[in-house]
Design an enzyme around this catalytic site. Structure first.
Site, PDB file in Angstrom:
ATOM      1  CB  ILE A 119      -0.971  -0.020   1.204  1.00 50.36           C
ATOM      2  CG1 ILE A 119      -1.818  -1.297   1.135  1.00 50.36           C
ATOM      3  CG2 ILE A 119      -1.873   1.208   1.193  1.00 50.36           C
ATOM      4  CD1 ILE A 119      -2.625  -1.576   2.373  1.00 50.36           C
TER       5      ILE A 119
ATOM      6  CG  ASN B 229      12.405  -3.362   8.088  1.00 52.07           C
ATOM      7  OD1 ASN B 229      11.641  -3.590   7.151  1.00 52.07           O
ATOM      8  ND2 ASN B 229      12.250  -3.892   9.290  1.00 52.07           N
TER       9      ASN B 229
ATOM     10  CG  ASN C  55       6.839  -8.893   4.646  1.00 52.34           C
ATOM     11  OD1 ASN C  55       7.142  -9.826   3.923  1.00 52.34           O
ATOM     12  ND2 ASN C  55       5.697  -8.827   5.314  1.00 52.34           N
TER      13      ASN C  55
ATOM     14  CE  LYS D 229       0.587  -7.467   4.045  1.00 49.43           C
ATOM     15  NZ  LYS D 229       0.033  -7.007   2.809  1.00 49.43           N
TER      16      LYS D 229
ATOM     17  CB  SER E  80      -6.535  -3.148   9.933  1.00 52.70           C
ATOM     18  OG  SER E  80      -7.250  -4.289   9.515  1.00 52.70           O
TER      19      SER E  80
ATOM     20  CE1 TYR F  28      -1.846  -6.030  11.091  1.00 50.97           C
ATOM     21  CE2 TYR F  28      -4.079  -6.897  10.982  1.00 50.97           C
ATOM     22  CZ  TYR F  28      -3.122  -6.012  10.542  1.00 50.97           C
ATOM     23  OH  TYR F  28      -3.435  -5.101   9.569  1.00 50.97           O
TER      24      TYR F  28
ATOM     25  CE  LYS G 172      -1.994  -2.242  11.330  1.00 52.04           C
ATOM     26  NZ  LYS G 172      -1.099  -1.240  10.733  1.00 52.04           N
TER      27      LYS G 172
HETATM   28  C1  UD1 Z   1      -7.463 -10.587   6.510  1.00 46.64           C
HETATM   29  C2  UD1 Z   1      -7.086 -10.518   7.968  1.00 46.64           C
HETATM   30  C3  UD1 Z   1      -7.273  -9.108   8.444  1.00 46.64           C
HETATM   31  C4  UD1 Z   1      -6.457  -8.149   7.574  1.00 46.64           C
HETATM   32  C5  UD1 Z   1      -6.905  -8.322   6.120  1.00 46.64           C
HETATM   33  C6  UD1 Z   1      -6.121  -7.454   5.154  1.00 46.64           C
HETATM   34  C7  UD1 Z   1      -7.527 -12.745   8.884  1.00 46.64           C
HETATM   35  C8  UD1 Z   1      -8.408 -13.563   9.775  1.00 46.64           C
HETATM   36  N1  UD1 Z   1      -7.900 -11.452   8.729  1.00 46.64           N
HETATM   37  O1  UD1 Z   1      -8.830 -10.236   6.403  1.00 46.64           O
HETATM   38  O2  UD1 Z   1      -6.863  -8.999   9.779  1.00 46.64           O
HETATM   39  O3  UD1 Z   1      -6.690  -6.824   7.986  1.00 46.64           O
HETATM   40  O4  UD1 Z   1      -6.713  -9.687   5.746  1.00 46.64           O
HETATM   41  O5  UD1 Z   1      -4.782  -7.861   5.057  1.00 46.64           O
HETATM   42  O6  UD1 Z   1      -6.541 -13.212   8.358  1.00 46.64           O
HETATM   43  N2  UD1 Z   1     -10.493 -16.874   1.844  1.00 46.64           N
HETATM   44  C9  UD1 Z   1     -10.649 -18.105   1.238  1.00 46.64           C
HETATM   45  N3  UD1 Z   1      -9.528 -18.746   0.788  1.00 46.64           N
HETATM   46  C10 UD1 Z   1      -8.261 -18.210   0.896  1.00 46.64           C
HETATM   47  C11 UD1 Z   1      -8.112 -16.935   1.517  1.00 46.64           C
HETATM   48  C12 UD1 Z   1      -9.260 -16.305   1.993  1.00 46.64           C
HETATM   49  O7  UD1 Z   1     -11.758 -18.616   1.113  1.00 46.64           O
HETATM   50  O8  UD1 Z   1      -7.292 -18.857   0.466  1.00 46.64           O
HETATM   51  C13 UD1 Z   1     -11.703 -16.134   2.283  1.00 46.64           C
HETATM   52  C14 UD1 Z   1     -11.741 -15.748   3.753  1.00 46.64           C
HETATM   53  O9  UD1 Z   1     -12.376 -16.740   4.511  1.00 46.64           O
HETATM   54  C15 UD1 Z   1     -12.557 -14.444   3.689  1.00 46.64           C
HETATM   55  C16 UD1 Z   1     -12.191 -13.840   2.322  1.00 46.64           C
HETATM   56  O10 UD1 Z   1     -11.688 -14.922   1.563  1.00 46.64           O
HETATM   57  O11 UD1 Z   1     -13.939 -14.727   3.689  1.00 46.64           O
HETATM   58  C17 UD1 Z   1     -11.135 -12.765   2.407  1.00 46.64           C
HETATM   59  O12 UD1 Z   1     -10.011 -13.266   3.114  1.00 46.64           O
HETATM   60  P1  UD1 Z   1      -8.654 -12.416   3.262  1.00 46.64           P
HETATM   61  O13 UD1 Z   1      -8.239 -11.921   1.935  1.00 46.64           O
HETATM   62  O14 UD1 Z   1      -7.681 -13.258   4.026  1.00 46.64           O
HETATM   63  O15 UD1 Z   1      -9.101 -11.161   4.105  1.00 46.64           O
HETATM   64  P2  UD1 Z   1      -9.803 -11.080   5.550  1.00 46.64           P
HETATM   65  O16 UD1 Z   1      -9.965 -12.407   6.150  1.00 46.64           O
HETATM   66  O17 UD1 Z   1     -11.026 -10.254   5.399  1.00 46.64           O
END
Ligand code: UD1
Length: 345
Positions: free
Chosen positions: A22, A42, A45, A94, A134, A158, A162
């Site tokens: 970002i 740094n 990542n 993150k 976040s 995490y 925040k």
């Molecule tokens: C995640 C983080 C959140 C962070 C945000 C942005 C978790 C629990 N939450 O949010 O703290 O602020 O990323 O970096 O990790 N999904 C799948 N398959 C996958 C990956 C995700 O089905 O391989 C689904 C998840 O269940 C969710 C949606 O896709 O319903 C979005 O997931 P993700 O992109 O990881 O974002 P968040 O879980 O909303």
């Protein structure tokens, strides 16, 4: 938001974590607006190639310092080396899962670097700050869309870093009326620069849906795992508010033009939801690849729906996310297909 609506602004902005996903897109938006940019990162990542890409895309030079912000002296040095007028603080870790395994790493990196940046800003009398927060601070939301005054309650280290960062900023802003701190709670950032030459470059297996889907589309991974189809949503999969990283970047530029002082919080999201299956379907459409997926168990800690109420940012910052899910995925695909292995290509 309309770029023409903001005046040109040649202030120098320190962008911590500016080589990251970002931060790098925000650096591009700042340079395009006429700002001078100094990136402090740094590179734990992120890649210095992102810094090169920012300069190439904008045709403008920028400052870069490889700095660990958990070192107060090194953080102070930034303010003596560069004529900094304002700071946008992205630097931090993150990954939710990693934060559960290594909580101290998260508290040290995220909380201590924010403390040091605030400390150095106060010392050098730089009082304007925009901070990356976040939607994770809302925990399992009681209502959607979520307004800024909804209860907070993070469910993992995490998220708690925040919340601590937000609280520290709020406390400090009360000590001097010159502080102007804007806390931005992002929903689900995704997409890439439309050139296809700057984007998200996660190390290892992507935890987030969009980069994972893109790596499947490009053939780096066999299939997407859909984490649960038994949520109380129209198709049973999780619903999220995917915001284009360019809209998010423009939200930071808008925050730098906030007229009033004090510490204020804004949601940055679209207000529109998409399910996991929507993302897979639209990603298939824009990439021309039939994206295979399998349904698995829910991921621990996931909520059914997370959706922003972005009214306050619309009204007070004059900002709105206008890019659609299709644009998010089209730009993510352009980046992924041009750079299948991220900055290593
Ligand atoms: C995640 C983080 C959140 C962070 C945000 C942005 C978790 C629990 N939450 O949010 O703290 O602020 O990323 O970096 O990790 N999904 C799948 N398959 C996958 C990956 C995700 O089905 O391989 C689904 C998840 O269940 C969710 C949606 O896709 O319903 C979005 O997931 P993700 O992109 O990881 O974002 P968040 O879980 O909303």
């Amino acid at each position: 938001m309309s770029r023409a609506s903001l005046p040109a602004d040649d202030r120098t902005i320190l962008v911590t974590g500016g080589a990251g996903y970002i931060g790098s897109h925000t650096a591009v938006a700042l340079l395009e607006r006429g700002h001078h940019v100094v990136i402090a990162d740094n590179l734990a990542n992120s890649s210095s190639q992102a810094v090169d890409a920012i300069s190439r895309l904008t045709g403008k030079p920028l400052g870069f310092a490889q700095v660990d912000l958990t070192d107060l002296e090194a953080t102070n040095d930034l303010f003596t080396s560069f004529p900094i007028d304002a700071v946008i603080h992205f630097a931090g870790l993150k990954a939710v899962g990693e934060s559960v395994e290594h909580p101290l790493r998260y508290y040290r990196t995220n909380v201590l670097s924010m403390m040091n940046v605030l400390d150095a800003m106060a010392t050098h009398e730089v009082f304007e700050l925009v901070v990356s927060s976040s939607a994770t601070v809302y925990g399992d939301p009681e209502m959607v869309p979520i307004p800024e005054d909804a209860p907070t309650g993070a469910t993992n280290p995490y998220g708690r870093t925040k919340l601590m960062i937000e609280q520290m900023c709020g406390d400090l802003a009360l000590t001097d009326p010159r502080w102007r701190i804007t806390l931005l709670r992002y929903f689900n950032p995704a997409g890439a620069h439309p050139s296809g030459d700057l984007g998200e470059d996660p190390t290892g297996i992507p935890a987030n849906l969009v980069p994972f889907v893109m790596q499947v589309a490009v053939g780096r991974r066999p299939q997407v795992q859909v984490f649960g189809t038994d949520y109380a949503t129209p198709d049973g999969t999780g619903v999220r508010d995917y915001i284009h990283v360019i809209d998010l970047a423009l939200g930071h530029v808008a925050a730098l033009h906030r007229p009033d002082n004090g510490c204020k919080t804004y949601n940055l999201g679209t207000g529109t939801g998409a399910s996991v299956l929507d993302v897979i379907r639209v990603a298939g459409h824009v990439s021309g690849v039939d994206i295979p997926y399998e349904v698995t168990e829910r991921r621990a800690g996931d909520v059914a729906v997370s959706l922003a109420d972005p009214t306050l940012a619309n009204r007070e910052l004059g900002w709105r996310a206008d890019r659609t899910l299709e644009m998010v995925l089209r730009d993510a695909w352009r980046w992924q297909s041009r750079h299948p292995n991220g900055f290593n290509d």
